[in-house]
Motif scaffolding. Structure first.
Motif, PDB file in Angstrom:
ATOM      1  N   ASP A 179       0.859  -1.184   0.000  1.00  0.00           N
ATOM      2  CA  ASP A 179       0.000   0.000   0.000  1.00  0.00           C
ATOM      3  C   ASP A 179       0.892   1.231   0.000  1.00  0.00           C
ATOM      4  O   ASP A 179       1.610   1.490   0.965  1.00  0.00           O
ATOM      5  N   THR A 180       0.876   2.005  -1.073  1.00  0.00           N
ATOM      6  CA  THR A 180       1.778   3.137  -1.251  1.00  0.00           C
ATOM      7  C   THR A 180       1.057   4.456  -0.998  1.00  0.00           C
ATOM      8  O   THR A 180      -0.181   4.505  -1.010  1.00  0.00           O
ATOM      9  N   PRO A 181       1.806   5.550  -0.788  1.00  0.00           N
ATOM     10  CA  PRO A 181       1.152   6.866  -0.655  1.00  0.00           C
ATOM     11  C   PRO A 181       0.533   7.287  -1.992  1.00  0.00           C
ATOM     12  O   PRO A 181       0.871   6.731  -3.040  1.00  0.00           O
ATOM     13  N   PRO A 182      -0.366   8.272  -1.969  1.00  0.00           N
ATOM     14  CA  PRO A 182      -0.914   8.769  -3.238  1.00  0.00           C
ATOM     15  C   PRO A 182       0.139   9.533  -4.033  1.00  0.00           C
ATOM     16  O   PRO A 182       1.113  10.042  -3.475  1.00  0.00           O
ATOM     17  N   GLY A 183      -0.061   9.592  -5.338  1.00  0.00           N
ATOM     18  CA  GLY A 183       0.820  10.389  -6.193  1.00  0.00           C
ATOM     19  C   GLY A 183       2.024   9.623  -6.710  1.00  0.00           C
ATOM     20  O   GLY A 183       2.051   8.394  -6.755  1.00  0.00           O
ATOM     21  N   THR A 184       3.034  10.391  -7.118  1.00  0.00           N
ATOM     22  CA  THR A 184       4.280   9.821  -7.666  1.00  0.00           C
ATOM     23  C   THR A 184       5.441  10.538  -6.992  1.00  0.00           C
ATOM     24  O   THR A 184       6.125  11.357  -7.607  1.00  0.00           O
ATOM     25  N   SER A 185       5.683  10.208  -5.734  1.00  0.00           N
ATOM     26  CA  SER A 185       6.633  10.945  -4.912  1.00  0.00           C
ATOM     27  C   SER A 185       7.910  10.147  -4.662  1.00  0.00           C
ATOM     28  O   SER A 185       8.144   9.110  -5.275  1.00  0.00           O
ATOM     29  N   ASP A 186       8.727  10.644  -3.731  1.00  0.00           N
ATOM     30  CA  ASP A 186       9.981   9.986  -3.371  1.00  0.00           C
ATOM     31  C   ASP A 186       9.784   8.520  -3.019  1.00  0.00           C
ATOM     32  O   ASP A 186      10.574   7.665  -3.413  1.00  0.00           O
ATOM     33  N   GLU A 187       8.720   8.239  -2.236  1.00  0.00           N
ATOM     34  CA  GLU A 187       8.505   6.871  -1.787  1.00  0.00           C
ATOM     35  C   GLU A 187       8.330   5.913  -2.958  1.00  0.00           C
ATOM     36  O   GLU A 187       8.840   4.793  -2.939  1.00  0.00           O
ATOM     37  N   HIS A 188       7.611   6.350  -3.995  1.00  0.00           N
ATOM     38  CA  HIS A 188       7.380   5.473  -5.151  1.00  0.00           C
ATOM     39  C   HIS A 188       8.673   5.203  -5.904  1.00  0.00           C
ATOM     40  O   HIS A 188       8.971   4.058  -6.266  1.00  0.00           O
ATOM     41  N   ILE A 189       9.439   6.264  -6.149  1.00  0.00           N
ATOM     42  CA  ILE A 189      10.687   6.111  -6.888  1.00  0.00           C
ATOM     43  C   ILE A 189      11.646   5.218  -6.107  1.00  0.00           C
ATOM     44  O   ILE A 189      12.252   4.281  -6.661  1.00  0.00           O
ATOM     45  N   SER A 190      11.784   5.479  -4.807  1.00  0.00           N
ATOM     46  CA  SER A 190      12.680   4.678  -3.974  1.00  0.00           C
ATOM     47  C   SER A 190      12.222   3.230  -3.914  1.00  0.00           C
ATOM     48  O   SER A 190      13.038   2.307  -4.018  1.00  0.00           O
ATOM     49  N   LEU A 191      10.913   3.012  -3.736  1.00  0.00           N
ATOM     50  CA  LEU A 191      10.389   1.654  -3.633  1.00  0.00           C
ATOM     51  C   LEU A 191      10.662   0.861  -4.904  1.00  0.00           C
ATOM     52  O   LEU A 191      11.121  -0.294  -4.849  1.00  0.00           O
ATOM     53  N   LEU A 192      10.423   1.474  -6.057  1.00  0.00           N
ATOM     54  CA  LEU A 192      10.640   0.769  -7.312  1.00  0.00           C
ATOM     55  C   LEU A 192      12.121   0.480  -7.546  1.00  0.00           C
ATOM     56  O   LEU A 192      12.484  -0.569  -8.079  1.00  0.00           O
ATOM     57  N   GLN A 193      12.988   1.392  -7.144  1.00  0.00           N
ATOM     58  CA  GLN A 193      14.422   1.139  -7.257  1.00  0.00           C
ATOM     59  C   GLN A 193      14.845  -0.022  -6.371  1.00  0.00           C
ATOM     60  O   GLN A 193      15.645  -0.868  -6.769  1.00  0.00           O
ATOM     61  N   MET A 194      14.301  -0.075  -5.157  1.00  0.00           N
ATOM     62  CA  MET A 194      14.655  -1.157  -4.229  1.00  0.00           C
ATOM     63  C   MET A 194      14.092  -2.500  -4.679  1.00  0.00           C
ATOM     64  O   MET A 194      14.644  -3.552  -4.352  1.00  0.00           O
ATOM     65  N   LEU A 195      12.961  -2.471  -5.403  1.00  0.00           N
ATOM     66  CA  LEU A 195      12.333  -3.708  -5.863  1.00  0.00           C
ATOM     67  C   LEU A 195      12.838  -4.152  -7.223  1.00  0.00           C
ATOM     68  O   LEU A 195      12.365  -5.164  -7.758  1.00  0.00           O
ATOM     69  N   LYS A 196      13.801  -3.423  -7.763  1.00  0.00           N
ATOM     70  CA  LYS A 196      14.351  -3.797  -9.061  1.00  0.00           C
ATOM     71  C   LYS A 196      14.996  -5.172  -8.957  1.00  0.00           C
ATOM     72  O   LYS A 196      15.792  -5.445  -8.077  1.00  0.00           O
ATOM     73  N   GLY A 197      14.615  -6.071  -9.843  1.00  0.00           N
ATOM     74  CA  GLY A 197      15.143  -7.424  -9.804  1.00  0.00           C
ATOM     75  C   GLY A 197      14.338  -8.367  -8.939  1.00  0.00           C
ATOM     76  O   GLY A 197      14.679  -9.545  -8.815  1.00  0.00           O
ATOM     77  N   CYS A 198      13.254  -7.865  -8.319  1.00  0.00           N
ATOM     78  CA  CYS A 198      12.418  -8.713  -7.456  1.00  0.00           C
ATOM     79  C   CYS A 198      11.231  -9.326  -8.207  1.00  0.00           C
ATOM     80  O   CYS A 198      10.410 -10.026  -7.606  1.00  0.00           O
TER      81      CYS A 198
END
Length: 319
Positions: A179-198
């Protein structure tokens, strides 16, 4: 995603993997300029390998992001109901829900586990059990009280998200919902970078029927495409109001441009279904009970089960 963009990067950042990293005009004044120019910023964070091992397909079969273009569309409510609906399937799949909404952690309240504490073991943080096959992790469990504000800058929020991914011991899961915050903020970018390769399965995007909500969802869809994140489909939440007396469903947010289904056709994404506002469901949740056990015949539960069926069909066809 493409090249990694450093935290607080300026507009026009070429990314750490570019030959122009740290050298372009847009890099001037960026705190990461020296690291990018030397190549240090392009080196992979060793914690990412730990995250990949934690969330490998052999341990967590399906990983699903729940996104929304704006706040107020019921994204966290949908994420909690989706998790309950999945865990209530006949085969009792092991389900986890990670609350990445650091500043607005409402999931524990929705699942009636507020006030619980996260316990540490030799294998990492133990998520809080909601029932026999559903567990949840949230920053709310780490706060002194339910009314404490989380007034953190991006770096600290990113650090906590990484710790959730790296240190939470989910065991073996059939589904892990983010469950992510609304929008396209720091949390989304960071989360997707951390999940790269998952090998995440993709995103379910939540909207309401009004055009003001759909405008932001279009941006969310384009963000997913820019980030190379698959879009599983779109859910239209608050799609009508179920009268508690006659159980007829009436529109309270008129879909002036055709609603989410028309937008999905326009943008070439799947439409997973509609969920109405159902007072029966709200009353059961407020009592701390599971609506998928107590209100199986309610309009909202039937709609959510249909969405789960559509979701599982997509996952089966793409895996």
């Amino acid at each position: 995603m493409g090249d990694i963009v450093p935290e607080h990067a300026p507009e026009g950042c070429p990314g750490t993997g570019s030959e122009h990293a740290g050298k372009s005009d847009s890099c001037a004044g960026c705190p990461s300029q020296t690291a990018c120019a030397s190549g240090e910023a392009a080196k992979e964070d060793p914690d990412l390998e730990i995250i990949r091992n934690r969330l490998s397909s052999s341990r967590v079969k399906n990983k699903i992001l729940v996104l929304s273009g704006k706040g107020g569309v019921g994204k966290s409510t949908f994420a909690s109901f989706l998790s309950l609906a999945l865990s209530a399937q006949e085969d009792m799949p092991e389900t986890g829900l990670l609350d990445v909404d650091i500043c607005g952690p409402s999931i524990p309240h929705m699942l009636s586990v507020q006030g619980e504490e996260v316990r540490q073991s030799n294998s990492g943080w133990q998520p809080v059990a909601v029932n026999d096959n559903l567990s949840v992790m949230s920053v709310a469990f780490l706060l002194p009280g339910r009314d404490n504000a989380v007034a953190w800058r991006g770096v600290r929020k990113t650090s906590l998200i990484k710790q959730f991914l790296k240190d939470t011991d989910w065991g073996e899961l059939d589904y892990l919902i983010f469950d992510t915050p609304p929008g396209t903020s720091d949390e989304h970018i960071s989360l997707l970078q951390m999940l790269k390769g998952c090998n995440i399965d993709g995103a379910v995007i939540v909207t309401t029927p009004q055009e003001v909500s759909l405008l932001d969802v279009r941006k969310e869809i384009n963000f997913c495409r820019m980030a190379n994140t698959p879009i599983i489909g779109v859910v239209e939440n608050m799609s009508g109001y179920v009268c508690p007396s006659c159980e007829n469903c009436v529109n309270i947010f008129p879909p002036s441009t055709g609603g989410a289904q028309a937008m999905c056709t326009e943008m070439g994404v799947r439409f997973l279904g509609r969920v109405p506002l159902d007072p029966k469901l709200s009353a059961i949740v407020d009592k701390g009970k599971n609506p998928f056990e107590e209100a199986r015949d309610s309009a909202a539960v039937k709609a959510l089960n249909a969405i789960v069926h559509n979701l599982q069909t997509v996952l089966q066809n793409e895996n």
